[in-house]
Design an enzyme around this catalytic site. Structure first.
Site, mmCIF file in Angstrom:
data_model
loop_
_atom_site.group_PDB
_atom_site.id
_atom_site.type_symbol
_atom_site.label_atom_id
_atom_site.label_comp_id
_atom_site.label_asym_id
_atom_site.label_seq_id
_atom_site.Cartn_x
_atom_site.Cartn_y
_atom_site.Cartn_z
ATOM 1 N N MET A 164 34.453 38.954 44.973
ATOM 2 C CA MET A 164 35.428 39.335 43.963
ATOM 3 C C MET A 164 36.134 40.646 44.323
ATOM 4 O O MET A 164 35.719 41.363 45.234
ATOM 5 C CB MET A 164 34.736 39.479 42.601
ATOM 6 C CG MET A 164 34.100 38.194 42.101
ATOM 7 S SD MET A 164 33.220 38.412 40.543
ATOM 8 C CE MET A 164 34.575 38.755 39.412
ATOM 9 N N HIS A 165 37.209 40.929 43.596
ATOM 10 C CA HIS A 165 37.887 42.234 43.556
ATOM 11 C C HIS A 165 38.755 42.554 44.775
ATOM 12 O O HIS A 165 39.504 43.528 44.737
ATOM 13 C CB HIS A 165 36.887 43.388 43.389
ATOM 14 C CG HIS A 165 35.810 43.163 42.378
ATOM 15 N ND1 HIS A 165 36.076 42.824 41.072
ATOM 16 C CD2 HIS A 165 34.462 43.218 42.493
ATOM 17 C CE1 HIS A 165 34.929 42.697 40.421
ATOM 18 N NE2 HIS A 165 33.940 42.923 41.258
ATOM 19 N N ASP A 177 32.230 34.759 43.190
ATOM 20 C CA ASP A 177 30.975 34.332 43.799
ATOM 21 C C ASP A 177 29.798 34.295 42.836
ATOM 22 O O ASP A 177 28.968 33.383 42.893
ATOM 23 C CB ASP A 177 30.651 35.185 45.018
ATOM 24 C CG ASP A 177 30.687 36.683 44.756
ATOM 25 O OD1 ASP A 177 30.965 37.109 43.618
ATOM 26 O OD2 ASP A 177 30.451 37.448 45.719
#
Length: 487
Positions: A79-80, A236
């Site tokens: 992520m991110h 995830d």
């Protein structure tokens, strides 16, 4: 047949799953990671795409008949990550990843520009999130910022290459700090705080919805009879929850991967920003989740293994399957800063309590215990938010270590279940989301039951009491030890 693809920090993994949920094949290829400065972490998005193609080519070569019948593809990814695209979808710079801590100053600037940020997102604005990374680019690389046409998350860049669509799912989008997490839509005030608009964001879907179909040239390349739908997918951790069956309220799992996650599914949006708890959308409609996140879980053990020049499995095997008492040394696992509960990108790790008799085994055990204490921090603030965690599935590479799970169960004072399934990770969860999108399942949660439990690791009562005292010392030392180098 259904395919699940997971864009991991160190590798891409793809799996083939049958309609009954059994895994029929898998393939994985590594992806390189760059650390151009201390505290920075970047990847070239083209490496993700190359590894995805390698895994799908491998599946097609190994199981051509099964690949021919694929009707749904699900995506998962770390992520991110800020993947910045210009005109004609040109990648403008390496993607800035989840474990990059350069944007601490920009977090405060975003919260000052949008005082309601925590109420909208249910989260503290943290350096690992996407928005502060883009704010950093705006300040330090203005020529790059001016060329941004789209901002995509890692798995959504792969989606663009697969289908040509700009799309994301709610769980992954919740980690950008641009999403109104309760309402499940982009927030114009938060976008404005970083100089962006909705036009630069992908369209939003639930993780179980179809966002598009595989490009024709790729369908032919991978030997599929018809173009499968590509599901919204998940970040995830939400994908791992789908794989482990943590989709009902209260279901939990503990992930001992590169980073560490204590994940609990919720029926409603339940933030606790005071404890730096992550409150995000789940991959299923009308479902949310909470996470406590630590940045260096197996990363801590791998760092120590490199330091002493021995493989990590050799180090843990030397401890046996259980320990009799806490290590005389104490380890602070803040090698990349920390998220829950400190939200402190500047925190750093270290050993305490060393003397002339300290052995390699003492330090190995201290590393395992330090990571477990960080997980106990996560459990504490989840409980402060009113969330009860009675037990949890243990997943991730670290869960293959009996001694680490034994330590973890005693430190948390909770039973940890270990699955009998060969693979219940993010790629498997992504395949389940691909199945939900392909079949139009009205109850997608029914496609995601928990796997059979192979065995349960119970807390050692005597050790649990000793670790409770040790944890109090760990907490008390944080302020002094994590910033000792700043003095």
């Amino acid at each position: 047949m259904f395919v699940g693809i997971d864009i991991g920090t160190t590798s891409v993994k793809s799996v083939l799953m049958a309609e009954d949920g059994t895994l029929r094949a898998s393939a994985a290829f590594p992806v390189p990671l760059s650390r151009p400065q201390a505290g920075w972490s970047e990847q070239d998005p083209e490496h993700w795409w190359s590894a995805v193609c390698d895994t799908l080519d491998a599946l097609a070569a190994a199981e051509p008949r099964l690949m021919a019948g694929v009707t749904g593809i699900g995506l998962s990814g770390h992520m991110h990550g800020a993947t910045l695209l210009g005109a004609d979808d040109v990648v403008l710079r390496p993607a800035i990843l989840w474990n990059d801590g350069r944007a601490a100053a920009e977090c405060a600037e975003i919260e000052a520009a949008c005082p309601e940020a925590r109420a909208i997102t249910g989260n503290i604005v943290m350096p690992g999130f996407t928005a502060p990374k883009v704010a950093w680019v705006r300040k330090h690389e203005p020529a790059v910022f001016e060329r941004i046409r789209k901002v995509l998350l890692p798995k959504d860049y792969v989606r663009l290459k697969l289908t040509g669509d700009y799309a994301s799912d709610m769980s992954d989008a919740a980690g950008t700090c641009w999403l109104d997490v309760g309402a499940r839509r982009w927030s114009d005030p938060l976008l404005a705080a970083t100089g962006l608009t909705r036009d630069q964001m992908p369209a939003l879907y639930e993780g179980t919805e179809a966002t598009g179909r595989l490009r024709e040239a790729l369908r032919v390349r991978f030997g599929m009879d018809r173009a499968p739908v590509v599901a919204g997918g998940a970040g995830d951790n939400a994908a791992s929850a789908c794989g482990i069956g943590a989709v009902e309220p209260g279901a939990a799992f503990l992930s001992l991967g590169t980073s560490g996650v204590l994940f609990v599914s919720n029926a409603r949006f339940s933030p606790n920003t005071a404890g730096a708890v992550h409150a995000f959308c789940h991959a299923l409609p009308d479902t949310w989740h909470q996470m406590g996140v630590i940045l260096s879980a197996t990363d801590s053990l791998n760092w120590f293994a490199r330091l002493v020049g021995a493989p990590a499995p050799e180090l843990t095997a030397a401890l046996g399957e259980r320990v009799a008492k806490p290590s005389p040394a104490l380890f602070m696992p803040y090698l990349s800063g920390e998220r829950t509960p400190h939200n402190d990108a500047g925190a750093r790790g270290g050993f305490l309590g060393l003397d002339q008799t300290s052995s390699r085994q003492d330090l190995t055990q201290a590393v395992l215990e330090g990571v477990a204490f960080a997980f106990r921090d996560c459990l504490r603030v989840l409980e402060d938010a009113g969330t009860a965690v009675e037990r949890a599935f243990a997943v991730g590479g670290g869960a293959n270590s009996p001694v680490w799970l034994s330590i973890m169960a005693s430190v948390l004072d909770r039973p940890l279940d270990v699955s009998a399934a060969a693979d219940v990770g993010a790629a498997f969860g992504a395949a389940r989301l691909g199945q939900a999108a392909a079949t139009g399942a009205r109850d997608p949660g029914a496609l995601m039951p928990p796997p059979p439990v192979q065995h349960t690791v119970l807390p050692d009562r005597a050790l649990a009491a000793a670790y409770a005292e040790r944890y109090d010392r760990y907490r008390a030392l944080y302020a002094a030890a994590a910033h000792a180098a700043d003095a």
